[in-house]
Design a protein around this motif. Sequence first.
Motif, PDB file in Angstrom:
ATOM      1  N   ASN A   6      -3.931 -16.253  -8.003  1.00  0.00           N
ATOM      2  CA  ASN A   6      -3.826 -16.131  -6.544  1.00  0.00           C
ATOM      3  C   ASN A   6      -4.512 -17.344  -5.931  1.00  0.00           C
ATOM      4  OD1 ASN A   6      -4.334 -15.658  -3.844  1.00  0.00           O
ATOM      5  ND2 ASN A   6      -5.038 -13.547  -4.109  1.00  0.00           N
ATOM      6  N   ASP A   7      -3.695 -18.292  -5.443  1.00  0.00           N
ATOM      7  CA  ASP A   7      -4.271 -19.513  -4.861  1.00  0.00           C
ATOM      8  C   ASP A   7      -3.995 -19.607  -3.359  1.00  0.00           C
ATOM      9  OD1 ASP A   7      -1.579 -20.044  -4.916  1.00  0.00           O
ATOM     10  OD2 ASP A   7      -1.779 -22.070  -5.730  1.00  0.00           O
ATOM     11  N   LEU A   8      -3.742 -18.438  -2.719  1.00  0.00           N
ATOM     12  CA  LEU A   8      -3.445 -18.425  -1.276  1.00  0.00           C
ATOM     13  C   LEU A   8      -4.563 -19.094  -0.476  1.00  0.00           C
ATOM     14  CD1 LEU A   8      -2.270 -14.737  -0.686  1.00  0.00           C
ATOM     15  CD2 LEU A   8      -0.855 -16.794  -0.557  1.00  0.00           C
ATOM     16  N   PHE A   9      -5.809 -18.791  -0.851  1.00  0.00           N
ATOM     17  CA  PHE A   9      -6.966 -19.306  -0.123  1.00  0.00           C
ATOM     18  C   PHE A   9      -7.003 -20.843  -0.180  1.00  0.00           C
ATOM     19  CE2 PHE A   9     -11.593 -20.445  -0.675  1.00  0.00           C
ATOM     20  CZ  PHE A   9     -11.970 -20.285   0.645  1.00  0.00           C
ATOM     21  N   ILE A  10      -6.802 -21.384  -1.389  1.00  0.00           N
ATOM     22  CA  ILE A  10      -6.827 -22.848  -1.547  1.00  0.00           C
ATOM     23  C   ILE A  10      -5.667 -23.471  -0.769  1.00  0.00           C
ATOM     24  CG2 ILE A  10      -6.651 -24.758  -3.212  1.00  0.00           C
ATOM     25  CD1 ILE A  10      -9.250 -23.213  -3.582  1.00  0.00           C
ATOM     26  N   ARG A  11      -4.485 -22.859  -0.873  1.00  0.00           N
ATOM     27  CA  ARG A  11      -3.326 -23.418  -0.159  1.00  0.00           C
ATOM     28  C   ARG A  11      -3.563 -23.384   1.351  1.00  0.00           C
ATOM     29  NH1 ARG A  11       1.743 -20.338  -1.517  1.00  0.00           N
ATOM     30  NH2 ARG A  11       0.678 -19.067  -3.070  1.00  0.00           N
ATOM     31  N   GLN A  15      -3.777 -26.440   4.239  1.00  0.00           N
ATOM     32  CA  GLN A  15      -2.711 -26.330   5.242  1.00  0.00           C
ATOM     33  C   GLN A  15      -1.314 -26.323   4.625  1.00  0.00           C
ATOM     34  OE1 GLN A  15      -4.554 -29.563   7.814  1.00  0.00           O
ATOM     35  NE2 GLN A  15      -3.873 -28.113   9.353  1.00  0.00           N
ATOM     36  N   GLN A  16      -1.232 -25.758   3.434  1.00  0.00           N
ATOM     37  CA  GLN A  16       0.073 -25.631   2.783  1.00  0.00           C
ATOM     38  C   GLN A  16       0.646 -24.236   3.086  1.00  0.00           C
ATOM     39  OE1 GLN A  16      -0.904 -26.350  -1.337  1.00  0.00           O
ATOM     40  NE2 GLN A  16      -1.408 -28.500  -0.953  1.00  0.00           N
ATOM     41  N   PRO A  17       1.970 -24.059   2.920  1.00  0.00           N
ATOM     42  CA  PRO A  17       2.586 -22.756   3.218  1.00  0.00           C
ATOM     43  C   PRO A  17       2.043 -21.629   2.330  1.00  0.00           C
ATOM     44  CG  PRO A  17       4.261 -24.463   2.936  1.00  0.00           C
ATOM     45  CD  PRO A  17       2.952 -25.072   2.541  1.00  0.00           C
ATOM     46  N   VAL A  18       1.927 -20.446   2.925  1.00  0.00           N
ATOM     47  CA  VAL A  18       1.496 -19.240   2.190  1.00  0.00           C
ATOM     48  C   VAL A  18       2.399 -18.082   2.619  1.00  0.00           C
ATOM     49  CG1 VAL A  18      -0.954 -19.821   1.838  1.00  0.00           C
ATOM     50  CG2 VAL A  18      -0.245 -18.807   4.009  1.00  0.00           C
ATOM     51  N   GLU A  19       2.440 -17.030   1.809  1.00  0.00           N
ATOM     52  CA  GLU A  19       3.287 -15.866   2.140  1.00  0.00           C
ATOM     53  C   GLU A  19       2.565 -14.934   3.095  1.00  0.00           C
ATOM     54  OE1 GLU A  19       3.342 -17.963  -0.944  1.00  0.00           O
ATOM     55  OE2 GLU A  19       2.426 -16.123  -1.726  1.00  0.00           O
ATOM     56  N   GLU A 242      -8.025 -30.834  -6.094  1.00  0.00           N
ATOM     57  CA  GLU A 242      -8.812 -31.017  -4.882  1.00  0.00           C
ATOM     58  C   GLU A 242      -9.722 -29.806  -4.632  1.00  0.00           C
ATOM     59  OE1 GLU A 242      -6.234 -32.270  -1.765  1.00  0.00           O
ATOM     60  OE2 GLU A 242      -7.905 -33.070  -0.579  1.00  0.00           O
ATOM     61  N   VAL A 243     -10.961 -30.049  -4.265  1.00  0.00           N
ATOM     62  CA  VAL A 243     -11.907 -28.970  -3.940  1.00  0.00           C
ATOM     63  C   VAL A 243     -12.125 -28.995  -2.424  1.00  0.00           C
ATOM     64  CG1 VAL A 243     -14.242 -28.076  -4.299  1.00  0.00           C
ATOM     65  CG2 VAL A 243     -13.027 -29.158  -6.199  1.00  0.00           C
ATOM     66  N   PRO A 244     -11.472 -28.088  -1.693  1.00  0.00           N
ATOM     67  CA  PRO A 244     -11.569 -28.139  -0.233  1.00  0.00           C
ATOM     68  C   PRO A 244     -12.984 -27.804   0.268  1.00  0.00           C
ATOM     69  CG  PRO A 244      -9.801 -26.641  -0.934  1.00  0.00           C
ATOM     70  CD  PRO A 244     -10.553 -27.019  -2.155  1.00  0.00           C
ATOM     71  N   ILE A 245     -13.334 -28.447   1.375  1.00  0.00           N
ATOM     72  CA  ILE A 245     -14.669 -28.288   1.972  1.00  0.00           C
ATOM     73  C   ILE A 245     -14.525 -27.628   3.348  1.00  0.00           C
ATOM     74  CG2 ILE A 245     -16.736 -29.509   2.769  1.00  0.00           C
ATOM     75  CD1 ILE A 245     -15.634 -31.946   1.084  1.00  0.00           C
ATOM     76  N   ILE A 246     -15.305 -26.553   3.560  1.00  0.00           N
ATOM     77  CA  ILE A 246     -15.308 -25.853   4.856  1.00  0.00           C
ATOM     78  C   ILE A 246     -16.654 -26.118   5.526  1.00  0.00           C
ATOM     79  CG2 ILE A 246     -15.075 -23.599   6.005  1.00  0.00           C
ATOM     80  CD1 ILE A 246     -14.080 -22.562   3.142  1.00  0.00           C
ATOM     81  N   LEU A 247     -16.649 -26.569   6.775  1.00  0.00           N
ATOM     82  CA  LEU A 247     -17.898 -26.705   7.535  1.00  0.00           C
ATOM     83  C   LEU A 247     -17.945 -25.587   8.580  1.00  0.00           C
ATOM     84  CD1 LEU A 247     -18.379 -30.522   8.342  1.00  0.00           C
ATOM     85  CD2 LEU A 247     -19.040 -29.235   6.293  1.00  0.00           C
TER      86      LEU A 247
END
Length: 356
Positions: A6-11, A15-19, A242-247
Amino acid sequence: MPALQNDLFIRALLQQPVERTPVWIMRQAGRYLPEYRATRKRAGDFLTLCKTPELACEVTLQPLERYEFDAAILFSDILTIPDAMGLGLQFSEGEGPRFTHPITNANDIDRIAELEPINELEYVFDAVRLIRQQLNGRVPLIGFSGSPWTLATYMVEGQTSKEFRKIKTMLYKEPQMLERLLEILSASISAYLTAQIDAGAQALMIFDTWGGVLSREAYLKYSLAPMQQIVNKLLQHKTAVEVPIILFTKGGGTWLPEIAATGCHAVGLDWTTEIDHARASIGDKVALQGNLDPTILYGTDDTIRTEVKKVLDKFGKGNGHVFNLGHGIQQFVDPDKVAVLVDAVREFSPAFHQPD
Ligand code: CP3
């Protein structure tokens, strides 16, 4: 390591499409869960729980057994770095954190400048490795740290504060001293988060809980600039994926363009910020995470469902939304209400990801 099932969170962060809109909640492993309270009791106290990788792993996974969250967050605390610097962290029941040796003068700063705190934080990296193993690809694991400014507030005040008298006195009387402290913290936090990535963290979040108590000018200089240094270091760290960063700056709603311009992948919003305005202002650059008022979980099931729908409606159709609360879940929330929230996100959100 197995691929993510389940990679919905990373996608969503990229900003990639998710279901459907992925969901997790800040402090999802915490005192509102009876099983968390039982494990903490077994550990004896909160810090032992953080410092024992098997127990930290156990409580990290507890909320995922109950709810269909789309991410796990490392069970730890933002105060592990000042603890590793020898400030003497204590958590007394019902009182919050306290340091027996807070930073009061330049000598204290000289002393911590010599240290390599990440050498003392192997228990965190061990926990990350163990959690990744146990998750076995179910959902991604979030690593985290406090921001330099937020850690500095605890280190100088010695505890949670309402007025921030000591650190603001330092800021306006001896700004070089504060700048030096923030530089030391930026370097330590960069090393700490890089080591979390190397141990297996698949996304990172920086909690700037107290950035919102600053004026705009002071925020940019003493909170955002040190976070920018960390983002720069992390973006230079080469990884296979890629390891996304949230501020997340609590109370940072009026500085969103500046936060988004750091190069982070996503911005966390508290509930005082309108997510539609945030999207209009920075939604082309970054994903948004948030932002239901955590106290809505004290409401009826109907109210929770209605308010979840409102947040989804306000963000609107399209990519780049991670559903979350606007701050951590409170300890007196009924665990059943979290299920109502998660079910509502799962029920309502697919409509926001279908073509027109
Ligand atoms: O989100 C998660 O499930 C992961 C674990 C996590 C904790 N703290 C566990 C915790 C995370 C991400 C944090 C971050 C943290 N810690 C922040 C930033 C987020 C925010 O809330 O603004 C801050 C400011 C801290 C410092 C801290 N730790 C305080 C002020 C307190 C006491 C306040 C309180 O809620 O009692 C803590 C203790 C703490 N950290 C608990 C938990 C589950 C409660 C401790 C207990 O079990 O008694």
